[in-house]
Motif scaffolding. Structure first.
Motif, mmCIF file in Angstrom:
data_model
loop_
_atom_site.group_PDB
_atom_site.id
_atom_site.type_symbol
_atom_site.label_atom_id
_atom_site.label_comp_id
_atom_site.label_asym_id
_atom_site.label_seq_id
_atom_site.Cartn_x
_atom_site.Cartn_y
_atom_site.Cartn_z
ATOM 1 N N TYR A 116 -47.795 0.065 5.970
ATOM 2 C CA TYR A 116 -46.357 0.281 5.833
ATOM 3 C C TYR A 116 -45.775 1.100 6.972
ATOM 4 C CZ TYR A 116 -46.840 -1.931 1.313
ATOM 5 O OH TYR A 116 -47.101 -2.841 0.323
ATOM 6 N N ALA A 117 -46.526 2.056 7.487
ATOM 7 C CA ALA A 117 -46.054 2.804 8.651
ATOM 8 C C ALA A 117 -45.926 1.873 9.854
ATOM 9 C CB ALA A 117 -46.996 3.955 8.965
ATOM 10 N N THR A 118 -46.863 0.936 9.994
ATOM 11 C CA THR A 118 -46.811 0.003 11.110
ATOM 12 C C THR A 118 -45.650 -0.973 10.962
ATOM 13 O OG1 THR A 118 -49.206 0.199 11.403
ATOM 14 C CG2 THR A 118 -48.134 -1.678 12.454
ATOM 15 N N VAL A 119 -45.387 -1.410 9.731
ATOM 16 C CA VAL A 119 -44.211 -2.258 9.491
ATOM 17 C C VAL A 119 -42.947 -1.525 9.951
ATOM 18 C CG1 VAL A 119 -42.720 -3.275 7.717
ATOM 19 C CG2 VAL A 119 -45.191 -3.622 7.619
ATOM 20 N N PRO A 150 -36.353 2.015 13.299
ATOM 21 C CA PRO A 150 -37.544 2.515 12.624
ATOM 22 C C PRO A 150 -37.378 3.873 11.954
ATOM 23 C CG PRO A 150 -37.726 2.971 14.935
ATOM 24 C CD PRO A 150 -36.385 2.327 14.742
ATOM 25 N N VAL A 151 -36.153 4.304 11.739
ATOM 26 C CA VAL A 151 -35.912 5.596 11.108
ATOM 27 C C VAL A 151 -36.240 5.512 9.616
ATOM 28 C CG1 VAL A 151 -34.170 7.316 10.495
ATOM 29 C CG2 VAL A 151 -34.152 6.261 12.765
ATOM 30 N N ARG A 188 -38.659 15.562 10.752
ATOM 31 C CA ARG A 188 -40.002 15.998 11.126
ATOM 32 C C ARG A 188 -40.809 14.875 11.777
ATOM 33 N NH1 ARG A 188 -43.374 17.647 6.763
ATOM 34 N NH2 ARG A 188 -44.428 19.084 8.206
ATOM 35 N N VAL A 189 -40.134 13.789 12.153
ATOM 36 C CA VAL A 189 -40.816 12.633 12.730
ATOM 37 C C VAL A 189 -40.282 12.335 14.129
ATOM 38 C CG1 VAL A 189 -41.317 10.163 12.463
ATOM 39 C CG2 VAL A 189 -41.150 11.633 10.434
ATOM 40 N N VAL A 190 -41.181 12.192 15.084
ATOM 41 C CA VAL A 190 -40.824 11.699 16.416
ATOM 42 C C VAL A 190 -40.929 10.174 16.388
ATOM 43 C CG1 VAL A 190 -41.499 11.592 18.847
ATOM 44 C CG2 VAL A 190 -41.657 13.750 17.601
ATOM 45 N N ILE A 191 -39.903 9.506 16.832
ATOM 46 C CA ILE A 191 -39.933 8.046 16.917
ATOM 47 C C ILE A 191 -40.113 7.662 18.381
ATOM 48 C CG2 ILE A 191 -38.666 5.908 16.553
ATOM 49 C CD1 ILE A 191 -37.274 7.279 14.201
ATOM 50 N N ASP A 192 -41.229 7.063 18.672
ATOM 51 C CA ASP A 192 -41.554 6.668 20.038
ATOM 52 C C ASP A 192 -41.313 5.176 20.203
ATOM 53 O OD1 ASP A 192 -42.573 6.470 22.607
ATOM 54 O OD2 ASP A 192 -44.621 6.190 21.890
ATOM 55 N N THR A 193 -40.349 4.812 21.016
ATOM 56 C CA THR A 193 -40.038 3.396 21.240
ATOM 57 C C THR A 193 -40.440 2.945 22.646
ATOM 58 O OG1 THR A 193 -37.784 3.968 21.934
ATOM 59 C CG2 THR A 193 -38.120 3.441 19.601
ATOM 60 N N GLY A 194 -41.272 3.742 23.305
ATOM 61 C CA GLY A 194 -41.629 3.419 24.686
ATOM 62 C C GLY A 194 -42.972 2.756 24.853
ATOM 63 N N PHE A 195 -43.483 2.092 23.810
ATOM 64 C CA PHE A 195 -44.814 1.479 23.860
ATOM 65 C C PHE A 195 -45.017 0.702 25.158
ATOM 66 C CE2 PHE A 195 -47.710 -2.105 22.984
ATOM 67 C CZ PHE A 195 -48.832 -1.400 22.585
ATOM 68 N N MET A 254 -45.256 5.486 16.079
ATOM 69 C CA MET A 254 -45.511 4.873 17.374
ATOM 70 C C MET A 254 -45.026 3.429 17.363
ATOM 71 S SD MET A 254 -49.334 6.495 17.764
ATOM 72 C CE MET A 254 -49.541 6.191 19.530
ATOM 73 N N GLY A 255 -43.882 3.197 17.989
ATOM 74 C CA GLY A 255 -43.262 1.886 17.965
ATOM 75 C C GLY A 255 -44.206 0.768 18.357
ATOM 76 N N GLN A 256 -44.224 -0.295 17.541
ATOM 77 C CA GLN A 256 -45.071 -1.474 17.777
ATOM 78 C C GLN A 256 -46.556 -1.130 17.823
ATOM 79 O OE1 GLN A 256 -42.486 -2.223 21.260
ATOM 80 N NE2 GLN A 256 -42.421 -4.346 20.548
ATOM 81 N N HIS A 257 -46.928 -0.055 17.125
ATOM 82 C CA HIS A 257 -48.309 0.396 17.208
ATOM 83 C C HIS A 257 -48.827 0.930 15.878
ATOM 84 C CE1 HIS A 257 -51.423 2.850 19.778
ATOM 85 N NE2 HIS A 257 -51.976 2.271 18.734
#
Length: 242
Positions: free
Chosen positions: A104-107, A114-115, A129-136, A160-163
């Motif tokens: 579910y986290a990966t979805v 992805p917020v 408290r979550v960093v959203i990384d979209t720079g995969f 981790m976006g797309q990861h």
């Protein structure tokens, strides 16, 4: 038994339960725990070992400053080595790092937005408290490992976006508790989205209050959680602590 027995036993328990809860992926993914004051010496799972079979004595003792580590006959996975070394060196608070591709986290990590909204009290636990990384930019090697480490920015969770997801915490117990509850929160959100019905999102005030309650009023909760998981494995005669 090798040195750092308590960290080894705690981490081995976390591996076993991650597999039992379906948060692992094949023989991939990796957990580590720092055992030196500066965090650069740490324990990590060996390459190619399934989470469900890991024992405390299997965990590798490595040094983030020793580039020769990856040439050892028993070297850790190259992605795990690069990513965990960079994070342990850069972030002293990240004593324990857990990275998985849980469902579910990966979805959530694959959505355009992805917020994780403050939908229920588990979601609210992670509000702000979550960093959203979209720079995969490919597998976590070299420059990508450095980029991810810089992006973590002191937060306990990185989506981790797309990861997948990465959790960084002060203890094995806290890291696993965060990992468990983040996956539960993502499951609730993704499932609620699947209903097609309007979502009831909490206000910023309520979300911040609930996140604060999680952190302030439930001190010791993560330790109790891990202690119970170890007790279950002990009662079953598991080999995890060997």
């Amino acid at each position: 038994m090798p040195e750092h027995r308590q960290q080894r036993v705690d981490l081995a328990c976390a591996f076993r339960w991650a597999a039992r809860l379906g948060m692992h992926e094949s023989i991939a993914n990796h957990f580590s725990v720092a055992v030196s004051d500066d965090g650069t010496k740490f324990l990590i799972n060996p390459r190619g070992k399934h989470f469900s079979r890991i024992k405390s004595s299997d965990l590798l003792f490595v040094d983030a400053n020793d580039a020769r580590t990856i040439d050892r006959p028993d070297a850790p996975d190259i992605t795990a080595w690069a990513l965990h070394s960079e994070i342990h060196k850069r972030h002293p608070y990240a004593r324990c790092i857990m990275h998985v591709h849980s469902k579910y986290a990966t979805v959530l990590a694959c959505l355009q937005d992805p917020v994780l909204p403050p939908l229920d009290q588990n979601c609210m636990r992670f509000f702000e408290r979550v960093v959203i990384d979209t720079g995969f930019d490919g597998m976590g090697l070299g420059d990508e490992a450095q980029r991810v480490s810089q992006a973590l920015d002191g937060k306990p969770v990185m989506l981790m976006g797309q990861h997948g997801v990465l959790v960084a915490s002060a203890t094995v117990a806290q890291a696993f508790d965060d990992l468990y509850y983040f996956e539960r929160a993502c499951e609730t959100y993704v499932t609620a989205q699947m209903t097609g019905k309007p979502l009831r999102i909490a206000s910023v005030r309520v979300a911040q209050k609930t996140a604060r309650q999680w952190m302030e009023d439930y001190a010791g909760f993560a330790d109790q959680h891990l202690a119970e998981l170890k007790a279950i494995l002990d009662e079953e005669g598991s080999s995890y602590a060997r």
